[in-house]
Design an enzyme around this catalytic site. Structure first.
Site, short mmCIF file in Angstrom:
data_model
loop_
_atom_site.label_atom_id
_atom_site.label_comp_id
_atom_site.label_asym_id
_atom_site.label_seq_id
_atom_site.Cartn_x
_atom_site.Cartn_y
_atom_site.Cartn_z
N ARG A 96 0.84 -1.20 0.00
CA ARG A 96 0.00 0.00 0.00
C ARG A 96 0.87 1.24 0.00
O ARG A 96 1.92 1.27 0.67
CB ARG A 96 -0.86 0.08 1.27
CG ARG A 96 -2.15 -0.68 1.24
CD ARG A 96 -3.18 -0.04 0.32
NE ARG A 96 -4.44 -0.76 0.37
CZ ARG A 96 -4.71 -1.89 -0.30
NH1 ARG A 96 -3.80 -2.42 -1.10
NH2 ARG A 96 -5.88 -2.48 -0.19
N GLU A 130 -2.12 7.83 -4.60
CA GLU A 130 -2.33 7.33 -5.96
C GLU A 130 -3.76 7.62 -6.42
O GLU A 130 -4.66 7.67 -5.58
CB GLU A 130 -2.01 5.82 -6.02
CG GLU A 130 -2.88 4.95 -5.14
CD GLU A 130 -2.42 3.48 -5.13
OE1 GLU A 130 -1.22 3.21 -4.95
OE2 GLU A 130 -3.32 2.63 -5.29
N HIS A 174 -0.85 -0.17 -9.44
CA HIS A 174 -1.60 -0.94 -8.44
C HIS A 174 -2.32 -2.13 -9.10
O HIS A 174 -3.55 -2.23 -9.05
CB HIS A 174 -2.59 -0.05 -7.67
CG HIS A 174 -2.98 -0.62 -6.34
ND1 HIS A 174 -3.30 0.16 -5.25
CD2 HIS A 174 -3.10 -1.91 -5.91
CE1 HIS A 174 -3.61 -0.63 -4.23
NE2 HIS A 174 -3.49 -1.89 -4.61
C1 GLV Z 1 -5.22 -4.80 -3.31
O1 GLV Z 1 -4.43 -3.94 -3.17
C2 GLV Z 1 -5.84 -5.51 -2.24
O2 GLV Z 1 -5.71 -5.12 -1.08
O3 GLV Z 1 -6.51 -6.52 -2.53
#
Ligand code: GLV
Length: 326
Positions: A238, A267, A285
């Site tokens: 994250r 982001e 991501h």
């Molecule tokens: C993606 O970032 C998730 O947490 O599944």
């Protein structure tokens, strides 16, 4: 009467079909993200919501959604949801653990290999027509095989990242809030290390801790200085776990060699400083983004929501205390 559910972003046809068999569904297949006011407007008469990490589910929103029983996130991370507020209001919150472990571990490895072998820099060079021929010192990278991998956050995904290191004959160090049982350490072939030991000894540091106030800027300027100047940092968890401004400085001044990043602070408006650097591999991501995994995540969230709305206990309930209140 069927319970009413909102799906905040585009999902797969089978996700909607499953939900429609049990609920009255309001979907958003055009995939226009709702701002907080639009989300509140659509959610105020709903019993459940299937949402994504782009949706902020906070107490102010819950306060205007009195019927809401379940918030089913299509993600394993749920830092977009105020879980204590959900619990206090008897709203069940769920996530999608397990189904994305391997795909996310694969992406962390993609970033490791790409940043070690300068793949995005090499590709840009070829595409720009700058490649005039072979030479011995061209695009020298570093070896992944036989290097030391440090995994910070040894949950399900961290363990899959560590398992993949065996084929590369790597030494694997790990740091975790709780040390793993000895038999698990043995089967993964990993050694427990303090954060400082791991930072000092690893050639690749992979971050897989969940984001929370406790892990905000877990890697900052002082931590980057503890890493080897030849080391590579991978953030596949994250944004916010790394102080991105400090990382940009460290990549510029050679404090560390390179980075591979799938997630960013603020982001998608990432710090523009990253865009000028050759020694960083950037991804938008997409850690869990394979067709099969994203389908499985959406269906997992749908099943969690339906279980909550039909009197059952969702398989991936993160706040069991809310169940008692609902
Ligand atoms: C993606 O970032 C998730 O947490 O599944």
């Amino acid at each position: 009467m069927k319970p009413k559910i909102l799906v905040t972003r585009e999902v797969f046809d089978e996700t909607l079909a499953y939900l429609a068999a049990h609920c009255e569904v309001e979907s958003n297949q055009p995939d226009q993200p709702f701002d907080p006011a639009a989300l509140a407007q659509r959610l105020k008469d709903k019993d459940g919501v299937v949402c994504c990490l782009t949706d902020r589910i906070d107490d102010a929103l819950l306060a205007v959604c009195p019927r809401l029983k379940v918030v089913a996130n299509i993600a394993v991370g749920y830092n977009n949801i105020d879980v204590p507020a959900c619990t206090a209001r008897g709203v069940m919150a769920t996530n999608t653990p397990g189904v994305l472990d391997d795909s996310t571990a694969d992406l962390a490895w993609t970033l490791m290999l790409a940043s070690a072998r300068r793949l995005t820099e090499a590709e840009a060079y070829v595409r720009a027509g700058d490649w005039k021929g072979w030479h011995l010192k061209q695009m020298l990278g570093v070896d992944v095989h036989h290097a030391t991998l440090g995994v910070i956050g040894m949950g399900r995904i961290g363990q899959q990242i560590a398992r993949r290191a065996a084929g590369f004959k790597m030494r694997v160090l790990y740091q975790n809030r709780n040390r793993l049982p000895a038999d698990v350490e043995k089967s993964l072939d990993v050694e427990y290390a303090t954060k400082d030991q791991l930072l000092a000894q690893s050639d690749f540091v992979v971050l897989q801790v969940p984001y929370s106030p406790a892990t905000h800027h877990y890697i900052g300027a002082a931590d980057l200085k503890k890493m080897k100047p030849t080391a590579i940092l991978i953030n596949s968890t994250r944004g916010g776990v790394v102080d991105d401004a400090a990382l940009i400085n460290a990549l510029k001044d050679g404090t560390i060699r390179a980075a591979g990043l799938d997630v960013f602070e603020n982001e998608p408006k990432l710090n523009p400083g990253f865009l000028d650097l050759k020694n960083v591999v950037l991804a938008p991501h997409i850690g869990s983004s394979t067709e099969a995994t994203r389908r499985a995540m959406a269906m997992t969230a749908a099943k969690n929501a339906v279980a909550a709305l039909t009197g059952g206990t969702p398989p991936n309930l993160v706040n069991p205390d809310a169940r008692a209140k609902s």
